[in-house]
Design a protein around this motif. Sequence first.
Motif, PDB file in Angstrom:
ATOM      1  N   ASP A   1      55.680   1.136  41.501  1.00  0.00           N
ATOM      2  CA  ASP A   1      55.282   0.467  40.259  1.00  0.00           C
ATOM      3  C   ASP A   1      53.951  -0.247  40.433  1.00  0.00           C
ATOM      4  O   ASP A   1      53.070  -0.197  39.561  1.00  0.00           O
ATOM      5  N   ARG A   2      53.805  -0.888  41.575  1.00  0.00           N
ATOM      6  CA  ARG A   2      52.520  -1.547  41.855  1.00  0.00           C
ATOM      7  C   ARG A   2      51.398  -0.520  41.911  1.00  0.00           C
ATOM      8  O   ARG A   2      50.284  -0.771  41.458  1.00  0.00           O
ATOM      9  N   LEU A   3      51.723   0.661  42.449  1.00  0.00           N
ATOM     10  CA  LEU A   3      50.708   1.715  42.528  1.00  0.00           C
ATOM     11  C   LEU A   3      50.279   2.171  41.133  1.00  0.00           C
ATOM     12  O   LEU A   3      49.093   2.413  40.898  1.00  0.00           O
ATOM     13  N   ILE A   4      51.238   2.241  40.202  1.00  0.00           N
ATOM     14  CA  ILE A   4      50.886   2.599  38.822  1.00  0.00           C
ATOM     15  C   ILE A   4      49.927   1.575  38.245  1.00  0.00           C
ATOM     16  O   ILE A   4      48.921   1.912  37.607  1.00  0.00           O
ATOM     17  N   GLY A   5      50.219   0.295  38.495  1.00  0.00           N
ATOM     18  CA  GLY A   5      49.342  -0.756  37.988  1.00  0.00           C
ATOM     19  C   GLY A   5      47.950  -0.654  38.561  1.00  0.00           C
ATOM     20  O   GLY A   5      46.953  -0.791  37.840  1.00  0.00           O
ATOM     21  N   VAL A   6      47.864  -0.370  39.851  1.00  0.00           N
ATOM     22  CA  VAL A   6      46.548  -0.259  40.492  1.00  0.00           C
ATOM     23  C   VAL A   6      45.768   0.919  39.920  1.00  0.00           C
ATOM     24  O   VAL A   6      44.568   0.834  39.662  1.00  0.00           O
ATOM     25  N   ASN A   7      46.493   2.028  39.675  1.00  0.00           N
ATOM     26  CA  ASN A   7      45.839   3.201  39.107  1.00  0.00           C
ATOM     27  C   ASN A   7      45.301   2.899  37.716  1.00  0.00           C
ATOM     28  O   ASN A   7      44.166   3.283  37.374  1.00  0.00           O
ATOM     29  N   ALA A   8      46.081   2.180  36.903  1.00  0.00           N
ATOM     30  CA  ALA A   8      45.640   1.841  35.548  1.00  0.00           C
ATOM     31  C   ALA A   8      44.409   0.938  35.602  1.00  0.00           C
ATOM     32  O   ALA A   8      43.449   1.122  34.840  1.00  0.00           O
ATOM     33  N   ILE A   9      44.411  -0.031  36.519  1.00  0.00           N
ATOM     34  CA  ILE A   9      43.254  -0.922  36.623  1.00  0.00           C
ATOM     35  C   ILE A   9      42.017  -0.131  37.060  1.00  0.00           C
ATOM     36  O   ILE A   9      40.911  -0.345  36.563  1.00  0.00           O
ATOM     37  N   GLY A  10      42.220   0.815  37.984  1.00  0.00           N
ATOM     38  CA  GLY A  10      41.080   1.601  38.442  1.00  0.00           C
ATOM     39  C   GLY A  10      40.462   2.427  37.344  1.00  0.00           C
ATOM     40  O   GLY A  10      39.236   2.518  37.242  1.00  0.00           O
ATOM     41  N   SER A  11      41.302   3.025  36.472  1.00  0.00           N
ATOM     42  CA  SER A  11      40.722   3.837  35.405  1.00  0.00           C
ATOM     43  C   SER A  11      39.990   2.982  34.388  1.00  0.00           C
ATOM     44  O   SER A  11      39.055   3.455  33.734  1.00  0.00           O
ATOM     45  N   LYS A  12      40.383   1.703  34.246  1.00  0.00           N
ATOM     46  CA  LYS A  12      39.628   0.823  33.350  1.00  0.00           C
ATOM     47  C   LYS A  12      38.329   0.367  33.991  1.00  0.00           C
ATOM     48  O   LYS A  12      37.337   0.115  33.305  1.00  0.00           O
ATOM     49  N   THR A  13      38.329   0.258  35.322  1.00  0.00           N
ATOM     50  CA  THR A  13      37.127  -0.228  35.996  1.00  0.00           C
ATOM     51  C   THR A  13      35.955   0.740  35.844  1.00  0.00           C
ATOM     52  O   THR A  13      34.805   0.315  35.776  1.00  0.00           O
ATOM     53  N   VAL A  14      36.274   2.054  35.765  1.00  0.00           N
ATOM     54  CA  VAL A  14      35.198   3.027  35.558  1.00  0.00           C
ATOM     55  C   VAL A  14      34.448   2.721  34.265  1.00  0.00           C
ATOM     56  O   VAL A  14      33.213   2.674  34.226  1.00  0.00           O
ATOM     57  N   ILE A  15      35.228   2.487  33.185  1.00  0.00           N
ATOM     58  CA  ILE A  15      34.608   2.166  31.898  1.00  0.00           C
ATOM     59  C   ILE A  15      33.848   0.847  31.988  1.00  0.00           C
ATOM     60  O   ILE A  15      32.744   0.698  31.452  1.00  0.00           O
ATOM     61  N   LEU A  16      34.445  -0.124  32.672  1.00  0.00           N
ATOM     62  CA  LEU A  16      33.815  -1.449  32.767  1.00  0.00           C
ATOM     63  C   LEU A  16      32.473  -1.353  33.486  1.00  0.00           C
ATOM     64  O   LEU A  16      31.494  -1.996  33.079  1.00  0.00           O
TER      65      LEU A  16
ATOM     66  N   LEU B   1      55.340   5.976  33.910  1.00  0.00           N
ATOM     67  CA  LEU B   1      54.232   6.900  34.145  1.00  0.00           C
ATOM     68  C   LEU B   1      53.781   7.594  32.871  1.00  0.00           C
ATOM     69  O   LEU B   1      52.665   8.078  32.822  1.00  0.00           O
ATOM     70  N   HIS B   2      54.646   7.682  31.862  1.00  0.00           N
ATOM     71  CA  HIS B   2      54.234   8.363  30.635  1.00  0.00           C
ATOM     72  C   HIS B   2      53.067   7.656  29.958  1.00  0.00           C
ATOM     73  O   HIS B   2      52.036   8.282  29.723  1.00  0.00           O
ATOM     74  N   PRO B   3      53.183   6.347  29.642  1.00  0.00           N
ATOM     75  CA  PRO B   3      51.994   5.692  29.091  1.00  0.00           C
ATOM     76  C   PRO B   3      50.841   5.622  30.087  1.00  0.00           C
ATOM     77  O   PRO B   3      49.683   5.780  29.703  1.00  0.00           O
ATOM     78  N   ALA B   4      51.145   5.417  31.381  1.00  0.00           N
ATOM     79  CA  ALA B   4      50.053   5.270  32.339  1.00  0.00           C
ATOM     80  C   ALA B   4      49.278   6.570  32.476  1.00  0.00           C
ATOM     81  O   ALA B   4      48.063   6.567  32.590  1.00  0.00           O
ATOM     82  N   GLY B   5      49.993   7.686  32.465  1.00  0.00           N
ATOM     83  CA  GLY B   5      49.290   8.941  32.703  1.00  0.00           C
ATOM     84  C   GLY B   5      48.594   9.486  31.484  1.00  0.00           C
ATOM     85  O   GLY B   5      47.523  10.081  31.605  1.00  0.00           O
ATOM     86  N   LYS B   6      49.186   9.299  30.302  1.00  0.00           N
ATOM     87  CA  LYS B   6      48.616   9.966  29.128  1.00  0.00           C
ATOM     88  C   LYS B   6      47.659   9.079  28.357  1.00  0.00           C
ATOM     89  O   LYS B   6      46.531   9.461  28.065  1.00  0.00           O
ATOM     90  N   LEU B   7      48.106   7.863  28.027  1.00  0.00           N
ATOM     91  CA  LEU B   7      47.271   7.019  27.177  1.00  0.00           C
ATOM     92  C   LEU B   7      45.976   6.654  27.884  1.00  0.00           C
ATOM     93  O   LEU B   7      44.908   6.645  27.271  1.00  0.00           O
ATOM     94  N   ASP B   8      46.051   6.379  29.189  1.00  0.00           N
ATOM     95  CA  ASP B   8      44.839   6.011  29.911  1.00  0.00           C
ATOM     96  C   ASP B   8      43.855   7.168  29.976  1.00  0.00           C
ATOM     97  O   ASP B   8      42.650   6.967  29.865  1.00  0.00           O
ATOM     98  N   THR B   9      44.384   8.399  30.129  1.00  0.00           N
ATOM     99  CA  THR B   9      43.481   9.547  30.187  1.00  0.00           C
ATOM    100  C   THR B   9      42.709   9.698  28.886  1.00  0.00           C
ATOM    101  O   THR B   9      41.475   9.805  28.889  1.00  0.00           O
ATOM    102  N   LEU B  10      43.435   9.701  27.764  1.00  0.00           N
ATOM    103  CA  LEU B  10      42.748   9.904  26.488  1.00  0.00           C
ATOM    104  C   LEU B  10      41.795   8.753  26.201  1.00  0.00           C
ATOM    105  O   LEU B  10      40.687   8.966  25.685  1.00  0.00           O
ATOM    106  N   ALA B  11      42.197   7.516  26.563  1.00  0.00           N
ATOM    107  CA  ALA B  11      41.323   6.374  26.296  1.00  0.00           C
ATOM    108  C   ALA B  11      40.041   6.483  27.117  1.00  0.00           C
ATOM    109  O   ALA B  11      38.944   6.226  26.605  1.00  0.00           O
ATOM    110  N   THR B  12      40.170   6.880  28.388  1.00  0.00           N
ATOM    111  CA  THR B  12      38.983   7.040  29.219  1.00  0.00           C
ATOM    112  C   THR B  12      38.062   8.099  28.631  1.00  0.00           C
ATOM    113  O   THR B  12      36.848   7.898  28.539  1.00  0.00           O
ATOM    114  N   LEU B  13      38.662   9.225  28.211  1.00  0.00           N
ATOM    115  CA  LEU B  13      37.833  10.287  27.636  1.00  0.00           C
ATOM    116  C   LEU B  13      37.093   9.781  26.412  1.00  0.00           C
ATOM    117  O   LEU B  13      35.872   9.966  26.280  1.00  0.00           O
ATOM    118  N   ALA B  14      37.809   9.088  25.502  1.00  0.00           N
ATOM    119  CA  ALA B  14      37.179   8.636  24.268  1.00  0.00           C
ATOM    120  C   ALA B  14      36.061   7.647  24.557  1.00  0.00           C
ATOM    121  O   ALA B  14      34.966   7.741  23.982  1.00  0.00           O
TER     122      ALA B  14
END
Lengths: 95, 183, 107
Positions: free
Chosen positions: A31-46, C33-46
């Motif tokens: 679960d922590r890994l999911i959180g880290v992954n989500a933060i990383g994908s936002k950091t690219v945009i930031l 993982l469903h919201p983490a994998g899908k919503l983040d991908t589309l948001a990054t693309l947009a």
Amino acid sequence: MTSFFLYVALGLCLIMVLSIYRVLFGPTTLDRLIGVNAIGSKTVILLLLIGFLYGRVDMFVDIALAYGLLNFVAVIAAARYFHKRKGLYEESFMD
Amino acid sequence: MNVSNNEISNGNESSSPGYLKSFFSFLITFVLMLLCWLVLSGIFEPLILFLAFISCFLVAYFFSDLLFPSLETAYIGIFFRFVQYLPWLVWQIVLANFHVLYVTLHPRMKDLIEPQIITFKTNLKSEMAIVTLANSITLTPGTITVTADSDGVFKVHAIDTASAEGCPGDMLEKVAKIFGETI
Amino acid sequence: MNIIVIALLVFGLFFFLAGAIGIMRMPDFYSRLHPAGKLDTLATLAMVMGLAVYNLNQITLGTILISLKMFLIVFFVSLASPTATHTIVDAGMRAGLRHWTKKKQRG
């Protein structure tokens, strides 16, 4: 337009704080890994937004690209590392 | 440019199979590497271009068999059919996102979801087809590929019953059509 | 042109917010993982597409190269995100993590 970018960057930071909740209180390691992954994908945009704010997009776009690659490799390495630790997962259901 | 070279290689394939194939594999790798270098560096001075040429040549010479292990004529058709498949996939991704968004923001979410793991078997043979189908399933409505092995057996985690029932669906047909395989 | 940029950025921000809320609210690891994998991908693309469009306001060689790099980011993220999701799911399966069902919730 610059101030709009500033607000978007601030919003991204707030959303990152929401994701940190899962990193801090996640019941399992993955679960922590999911959180880290989500933060990383936002950091690219930031990083891209910071580049626009400072007027140096040509430099920051390289950093963002490298950060995206590094994030991907880090998540895969961490997932491979943790996938044999049994016993961490008894309390995985959130009530 | 890649495509035209590739077609020439197809014509001569039967007469001289060995080194010509590896030469065109080398050439395609070289052109791809050079394009990546030009986009990423953005400097067009003669010295830098010379260095780019040397390093791309070395990398393509040593590692051309990694990127395209076997160059076949079917790759051109696969490439074009894959490009035609992309807009449909993007549209499915957008639909999937709105579905997950609805589930996520619903106040009584736990009544709405019904997580389950389903298994189905396909007859896909090539690795590219299996990887494409697995990534497409992950990106589309309410399903995540858990395991996919080389026999074509997929395990999929679905978030509710509706998406579990419609899981392989017409996506499997489309992917099989791209790679020219039977379902 | 600016309207398209603002719309894409707000769209992406909204999807990022929904992804973060989904990560917080979902009951178990697989569902998160469903919201983490899908919503983040589309948001990054947009959002990256929006920034690339904004960057093309003045068309010179430099801005075209920067936008090409942004499209490389888009290509890479759309390829890497499902793979990372799949790796995390695989790690969970190998660790023997069961998935959440309603019966378990009632009993």
